[in-house]
Design an enzyme around this catalytic site. Structure first.
Site, PDB file in Angstrom:
ATOM      1  N   LYS A  82       0.831  -1.206   0.000  1.00 29.88           N
ATOM      2  CA  LYS A  82       0.000   0.000   0.000  1.00 29.88           C
ATOM      3  C   LYS A  82       0.867   1.259   0.000  1.00 29.88           C
ATOM      4  O   LYS A  82       1.923   1.293   0.660  1.00 29.88           O
ATOM      5  CB  LYS A  82      -0.902  -0.050   1.237  1.00 29.88           C
ATOM      6  CG  LYS A  82      -1.997   0.989   1.327  1.00 29.88           C
ATOM      7  CD  LYS A  82      -2.837   0.686   2.565  1.00 29.88           C
ATOM      8  CE  LYS A  82      -3.878   1.749   2.835  1.00 29.88           C
ATOM      9  NZ  LYS A  82      -4.653   1.441   4.070  1.00 29.88           N
ATOM     10  N   SER A 157      -9.390   1.874   4.029  1.00 29.02           N
ATOM     11  CA  SER A 157      -8.554   2.575   3.076  1.00 29.02           C
ATOM     12  C   SER A 157      -7.691   1.644   2.217  1.00 29.02           C
ATOM     13  O   SER A 157      -7.057   2.111   1.267  1.00 29.02           O
ATOM     14  CB  SER A 157      -7.658   3.571   3.822  1.00 29.02           C
ATOM     15  OG  SER A 157      -6.758   2.904   4.691  1.00 29.02           O
ATOM     16  N   SER A 181      -9.539  -0.425   8.112  1.00 26.67           N
ATOM     17  CA  SER A 181      -8.986  -0.302   6.761  1.00 26.67           C
ATOM     18  C   SER A 181      -8.457  -1.592   6.158  1.00 26.67           C
ATOM     19  O   SER A 181      -8.165  -1.634   4.959  1.00 26.67           O
ATOM     20  CB  SER A 181      -7.875   0.758   6.736  1.00 26.67           C
ATOM     21  OG  SER A 181      -8.438   2.040   6.894  1.00 26.67           O
TER      22      SER A 181
END
Length: 473
Positions: A82, A157, A181
């Site tokens: 990420k 997220s 997330s």
């Protein structure tokens, strides 16, 4: 190679075939990079394509294998990272245009743990601005799409991570979780994950200029999203390697002592002030029946008040964000994210001053109450959200939209606030989309949570296989 294509293989299958020299690391990585490039144009899950250097790394790994064998338990497995975590020489943007030139001087410990185990990074995945939405879109990279359909959110997220892994861009994706997330994206796409508990995985960015707030330290964790439970287990065993940069990490073995059977599981359908959708009830009852069939003793109980805990945690974190993060949001964030923060603060008024300190002290009472519950029931089967997957931009549609997505996520947020591990698995379908449940466990017993998730997955099937069979990605 007969059977399913290489990019559909689980990490566990890949490692086995690599060890037996049925395929090479170069072949595994090349097939996955080809899949990424064929699919990512629509999904926009990977925002930094590292495929060419990954293939070169795979060739080097093959040469090492020919000399000395596997370099580690993730030898040759393609993974994604990420964009809010440091990877040496890459931009740690956190989904913000102004951070596009923040180049990491070194790998974060979590990245090192995966690559030291032999994993090869093929790309970096999308996140919303400041990683602070339950859907994944931003002005820097654009929107990440859900591989099931274009209407639904990919979650946030770690939406880029979940979309990537479920569409075949590597069997293992890195993500992180301060309020959901890892779990929001896994629930949205049918992936599986376990949000580690406090102190389980290392967290630190070499590029950081200031220390995180105390609540961020206590609530935020690094983790793994996969298509199959066994791959989460495989990756987590390497991901937990100790790193002294994280003052909270404890070097605890991944597998804990076996408990006497039958293991008792507390079960609740309670979503408090939020109406529970029938599809969620069905998913919970299906998961309950799967656990009973697997030999667990499941008992319906009333847990300590998650409505109170979730709201307290959200307001406490907003108090910290208001002091330590809001200036950056105002200075570097888009008009949309700034409007959403205004709405966050209206819906969840930040605790301030003395009240923030009192609330943080009260946190220990919440944990104590849940410790006592988990002493009687080592696992708790809970809802995750009260409704199935939400529309991709619902959380940006005013305060009602925020409540429909984040405000009702009390079962998610409370577990971060208390520091307990919590896993996600989808146990049924609704409107041709997966519907998830959550399993909570004791600190440092992610292994037991994964056992329970696998008991459900074994009986209802791997959601990614249904997705691939449908041929929509």
């Amino acid at each position: 190679m007969a059977g399913k294509p290489i990019w559909q293989l689980s990490a566990s299958e890949l490692v086995e075939r690599l060890a037996e020299q049925q395929i090479s690391a170069e072949a595994a990585v090349t097939a996955t990079v080809d899949r990424m490039r064929a699919t990512n144009g629509h999904l926009n899950a990977v925002v930094d394509d590292l495929g060419d250097e990954a293939i070169e790394q795979a060739r080097t790994l093959d040469a090492t294998f020919n000399k000395s064998g596997l370099v580690g338990p993730l030898h040759g497995v393609p993974v994604t990272i990420k964009v809010n975590v440091d990877q040496k020489g890459k931009a740690t943007t956190n989904g913000v245009k102004a951070f596009a030139d923040v180049i990491a001087p070194d790998d974060a410990p979590f990245v090192k743990n995966l690559t030291n185990a032999g994993a090869i990074v093929i790309g970096r995945t999308n996140t919303p601005e400041f990683s602070f939405r339950a859907t994944t879109t931003n002005d820097l990279y654009g929107r990440t799409f859900n591989p099931w359909n274009d209407w639904a959110s990919s979650g946030g997220s770690s939406g880029g991570a979940s979309s990537a892994v479920m569409s075949g861009m590597g069997p293992i994706a890195h993500g992180n979780d301060i309020g959901g997330s890892l779990r929001f994206p896994s629930a949205a796409t049918g992936a599986v994950t376990v949000k580690p508990g406090l102190g389980r995985t290392p967290a630190w960015n070499p590029s950081q200029k200031a220390e995180r707030g105390m609540l961020a330290q206590l609530m935020s964790v690094q983790g793994i999203i996969c298509r199959e439970v066994r791959d989460v287990r495989l990756a987590m065993r390497s991901a937990i390697s100790y790193d002294p940069h994280d003052p909270w990490q404890a070097p605890v073995p991944f597998e804990g002592p076996a408990l006497e059977a039958p293991i008792r599981v507390a079960f609740t359908k309670n979503t408090y002030q939020f109406e529970t959708h029938p599809a969620v009830i069905k998913a919970l009852e299906t998961a309950r029946d799967c656990l009973i069939d697997a030999g667990y003793e499941v008992v319906e109980v009333e847990t300590p008040d998650i409505g109170e805990i979730g709201e307290a945690g959200y307001r406490a974190l907003m108090g910290e964000v208001n002091v330590l993060m809001l200036d950056d949001v105002r200075k570097y964030g888009s008009a949309e994210i700034n409007r959403m923060f205004d709405e966050y603060f209206e819906l969840f008024p930040p605790f301030e001053g003395d009240e923030l300190l009192r609330q943080m002290a009260r946190r220990s009472r919440y944990i104590r109450e849940w410790n006592l519950l988990l002493e009687r029931y080592p696992l708790v089967l809970t809802p995750f959200l009260p409704s199935p997957t939400y529309a991709w931009n619902r959380d940006a549609e005013g305060k009602d939209g925020i409540m429909d997505v984040l405000g009702c996520g009390i079962w998610s947020f409370a577990m971060n606030y208390m520091g307990f591990p919590a896993g996600i698995v989808s146990s049924s379908m609704h409107d041709e989309m997966p519907v998830s449940v959550q399993v909570v466990g004791r600190r440092f017993r992610e292994d037991m949570i994964l056992d329970a998730l696998e008991s459900v997955e074994t009986r209802v099937g791997v959601m990614a296989k249904k997705l691939f069979e449908r041929g929509s990605v």
